[in-house]
Design an enzyme around this catalytic site. Structure first.
Site, PDB file in Angstrom:
ATOM      1  CG  ASN A 285      -0.338  -1.712 -12.746  1.00 54.59           C
ATOM      2  OD1 ASN A 285       0.303  -1.828 -11.927  1.00 54.59           O
ATOM      3  ND2 ASN A 285      -0.443  -2.743 -13.684  1.00 54.59           N
TER       4      ASN A 285
ATOM      5  CE  LYS B 199      22.156  -4.916 -21.906  1.00 54.48           C
ATOM      6  NZ  LYS B 199      22.976  -5.938 -21.958  1.00 54.48           N
TER       7      LYS B 199
ATOM      8  CE1 TYR C  70      10.144   0.455 -13.974  1.00 45.70           C
ATOM      9  CE2 TYR C  70      11.378   0.831 -11.929  1.00 45.70           C
ATOM     10  CZ  TYR C  70      10.285   0.451 -12.493  1.00 45.70           C
ATOM     11  OH  TYR C  70       9.001  -0.077 -11.723  1.00 45.70           O
TER      12      TYR C  70
ATOM     13  CE  LYS D 248       7.536   2.695 -13.050  1.00 48.93           C
ATOM     14  NZ  LYS D 248       5.822   2.549 -13.319  1.00 48.93           N
TER      15      LYS D 248
HETATM   16  P1  NAI Z   1       4.290  -6.917 -14.417  1.00 49.78           P
HETATM   17  O1  NAI Z   1       5.420  -6.974 -15.747  1.00 49.78           O
HETATM   18  O2  NAI Z   1       3.955  -8.240 -13.709  1.00 49.78           O
HETATM   19  O3  NAI Z   1       3.269  -6.132 -15.269  1.00 49.78           O
HETATM   20  C1  NAI Z   1       2.930  -5.225 -16.061  1.00 49.78           C
HETATM   21  C2  NAI Z   1       1.815  -5.396 -17.162  1.00 49.78           C
HETATM   22  O4  NAI Z   1       1.804  -4.245 -17.902  1.00 49.78           O
HETATM   23  C3  NAI Z   1       1.857  -6.672 -18.045  1.00 49.78           C
HETATM   24  O5  NAI Z   1       0.568  -7.522 -18.075  1.00 49.78           O
HETATM   25  C4  NAI Z   1       2.204  -6.109 -19.346  1.00 49.78           C
HETATM   26  O6  NAI Z   1       1.465  -6.951 -20.477  1.00 49.78           O
HETATM   27  C5  NAI Z   1       1.165  -4.849 -19.316  1.00 49.78           C
HETATM   28  N1  NAI Z   1       1.777  -3.850 -20.145  1.00 49.78           N
HETATM   29  C6  NAI Z   1       3.284  -3.386 -20.669  1.00 49.78           C
HETATM   30  N2  NAI Z   1       3.406  -2.691 -21.574  1.00 49.78           N
HETATM   31  C7  NAI Z   1       2.171  -2.465 -21.974  1.00 49.78           C
HETATM   32  C8  NAI Z   1       1.647  -1.574 -22.909  1.00 49.78           C
HETATM   33  N3  NAI Z   1       2.253  -0.886 -23.714  1.00 49.78           N
HETATM   34  N4  NAI Z   1       0.159  -1.403 -23.085  1.00 49.78           N
HETATM   35  C9  NAI Z   1      -0.574  -1.968 -22.270  1.00 49.78           C
HETATM   36  N5  NAI Z   1      -0.134  -2.978 -21.084  1.00 49.78           N
HETATM   37  C10 NAI Z   1       1.233  -2.999 -20.949  1.00 49.78           C
HETATM   38  O7  NAI Z   1       4.723  -5.867 -13.614  1.00 49.78           O
HETATM   39  P2  NAI Z   1       4.253  -5.605 -12.204  1.00 49.78           P
HETATM   40  O8  NAI Z   1       5.192  -5.921 -11.293  1.00 49.78           O
HETATM   41  O9  NAI Z   1       2.917  -6.080 -11.756  1.00 49.78           O
HETATM   42  O10 NAI Z   1       4.417  -3.959 -12.023  1.00 49.78           O
HETATM   43  C11 NAI Z   1       3.067  -3.055 -12.396  1.00 49.78           C
HETATM   44  C12 NAI Z   1       3.554  -1.694 -12.296  1.00 49.78           C
HETATM   45  O11 NAI Z   1       4.308  -1.463 -10.973  1.00 49.78           O
HETATM   46  C13 NAI Z   1       4.474  -1.307 -13.242  1.00 49.78           C
HETATM   47  O12 NAI Z   1       4.366  -0.012 -13.600  1.00 49.78           O
HETATM   48  C14 NAI Z   1       5.921  -1.300 -12.300  1.00 49.78           C
HETATM   49  O13 NAI Z   1       6.761  -0.440 -12.888  1.00 49.78           O
HETATM   50  C15 NAI Z   1       5.316  -0.929 -11.177  1.00 49.78           C
HETATM   51  N6  NAI Z   1       6.403  -1.331  -9.925  1.00 49.78           N
HETATM   52  C16 NAI Z   1       6.663  -2.708  -9.796  1.00 49.78           C
HETATM   53  C17 NAI Z   1       7.258  -2.954  -8.632  1.00 49.78           C
HETATM   54  C18 NAI Z   1       7.517  -4.355  -8.307  1.00 49.78           C
HETATM   55  O14 NAI Z   1       8.449  -4.544  -7.239  1.00 49.78           O
HETATM   56  N7  NAI Z   1       7.087  -5.092  -8.868  1.00 49.78           N
HETATM   57  C19 NAI Z   1       8.250  -2.000  -7.766  1.00 49.78           C
HETATM   58  C20 NAI Z   1       8.023  -0.695  -8.237  1.00 49.78           C
HETATM   59  C21 NAI Z   1       7.000  -0.278  -9.429  1.00 49.78           C
END
Ligand code: NAI
Length: 444
Positions: free
Chosen positions: A285, A292, A350, A354
């Protein structure tokens, strides 16, 4: 983040005004509640073949109130249209028009689910045309329905008998699929036999969720724990405090780890082996955005996004699939995004990462076919999290309203879909990408 407009139009006079002005009127979605009925009323099963009889019997086994013809005036919880035997476009008219007649009787939060076979698997042009026609029909119905109702389809792969649709059918009928609309799930013959424990389908299993300190990841951890799994939550050391809080909430353990580290896989496997013995589910996840326009993109933005969102998953999967600690019936579920399907302005990095996840899942899925292990991806659309709360107001409003459900999804919607793909009921689903996007116009 709260969608104030949705709250407003669902509170009396503002809703009436929105109707008069022709403004979007997003409904409060029917989401899963423990003990709630599978669907909000009787189920109508349409279709004349043996497949329709088989699924009607399966629904009766689930203690559902099943009809083979709509009764005048009765509200229906769902309509299942079994079209597995269509051989020519002319076979569609009767069941589809009967569906049309029954649509007005669909209850709020009702469900339409078709069961058919993939067009690409047919060598007969007329049969392929009929099968593909179902695709266009379902996606159109998804756009016509209101009041939080959805339309989705199940495709039976290869020689899979119609019973193979059961796991996906139950998910699509339930409140767990609230934000899945206009989508198809391909299901092969499932090696699993016997009914699963619907309350705790993951009882006794061990799951790892990366990026679980907040947002969607924290919700995935909570839902997997609700479904009976021991959960290991992983996030970067900087998020250690939040991560510990999530681990406590779900009764799991925390592993502070940057998943881009070379030894990430061995640290995950060691942690799991030491505490639980073996690993049944990994949810990739963790993800980041560094938006950018490509003309202004620098190497750091490109490389960091590719490293976290894609390269880490490739590296960890390689080690996992070679390890005995990963169970023989292990599941991997990866977070993709609708940006990876349709592209998005300012997100070339991004979207590349994905889309790369989708390519990886399809290729790995093919390699895992028949092994007992599966890999799938979930592609969320706009989900209300801290990530999307950072978007400019106008962009966020457009993203919310430009879907058939006229709202963003909640982290729980993604989490429920992942829990389904991890469950025994999804054993026949492999190499798939399932969108959780409310039938967003992005990549429609
Ligand atoms: P978020 O930014 O709220 O949470 C992401 C988490 O991943 C954070 O806790 C962060 O610390 C952790 N993280 C980042 N880099 C890391 C690393 N190198 N090692 C370990 N942990 C790491 O993001 P959200 O919105 O909860 O998204 C979760 C997933 O869903 C992501 O993969 C995102 O791309 C995907 N996603 C989210 C969407 C949305 O609308 N929120 C839409 C489509 C996909």
């Amino acid at each position: 983040m709260t969608d104030n407009y949705l709250t407003l139009v669902n509170s009396g006079p503002a809703g009436t005004l929105a109707k008069k002005l022709g403004l979007p009127r997003p409904a409060v979605l029917r989401r899963h509640k423990q003990g709630a009925p599978l669907v909000p009323g009787p189920l109508l099963v349409l279709g004349t073949g043996a497949g329709a009889d088989t699924l009607a019997t399966r629904l009766l086994d689930w203690n559902q109130d099943v009809r083979r013809h709509a009764r005048p005036g009765e509200k229906l919880g769902a309509i299942v249209v079994v079209l597995d035997a269509v051989a020519d476009p002319s076979d569609l008219a009767a069941p589809v028009l009967e569906l049309g007649q029954a649509l007005r009787q669909l209850a709020r939060g009702g469900r339409i689910v078709t069961v058919s076979r993939p067009a690409l698997e047919s060598t007969d042009p007329a049969e392929a045309a009929a099968r593909q026609g179902i695709d266009g029909m379902v996606r159109s119905i998804g756009r016509e329905l209101r009041a939080g109702a959805t339309a989705n389809g199940i495709l039976l792969r290869g020689e899979a008998p119609v019973e193979s649709a059961s796991g996906a059918l139950r998910f699509l009928l339930s409140g767990k699929s609230a934000f899945v609309n206009g989508q198809f799930i391909t299901a092969g013959e499932s090696p699993q036999s016997g009914p699963q424990d619907e309350e705790r389908p993951l009882a006794g299993q061990t799951a790892v969720v990366t990026g679980a300190a907040r947002g969607i990841g924290a919700e995935i951890a909570a839902v997997l724990s609700r479904d009976g799994a021991h959960v290991v939550v992983v996030d970067v050391p900087a998020a250690g405090e939040q991560l510990a809080a999530v681990a406590n909430r779900v009764g799991g353990t925390a592993l502070q780890l940057d998943i881009t580290a070379e030894d990430a896989a061995s640290r995950i496997l060691e942690h799991v082996q030491h505490r639980y013995g073996s690993l049944d589910l990994l949810v990739h996840n963790a993800g980041i955005t560094r938006d950018k326009l490509l003309a202004n993109m620098d190497a750091a933005r490109w490389e960091s996004v590719m490293a976290v969102n894609l390269a880490s998953q490739l590296r960890v999967n390689r080690s996992l699939l070679a390890s005995d600690t990963f169970s023989a019936s292990g599941r991997i579920v990866c977070l993709a995004s609708t940006s990876g399907i349709a592209g998005n302005r300012g997100q070339s990095n991004y979207a590349a990462s994905k889309a790369g996840v989708i390519g990886m899942v399809r290729s790995t899925g093919a390699a895992l076919e028949g092994s007992g292990r599966t890999i799938n991806a979930v592609a969320p659309g706009f989900i209300e999290t801290e990530m999307t709360a950072r978007m400019p107001f106008a962009t966020r409003e457009v993203a919310r309203r430009f879907s058939s459900l006229q709202q963003g999804g909640q982290p729980i919607d993604v989490a429920e879909t992942i829990a389904f793909l991890a469950s025994p009921a999804a054993a026949g689903i492999n190499g798939e990408v399932l969108r959780v996007c409310g039938q967003s116009l992005v990549g429609a």
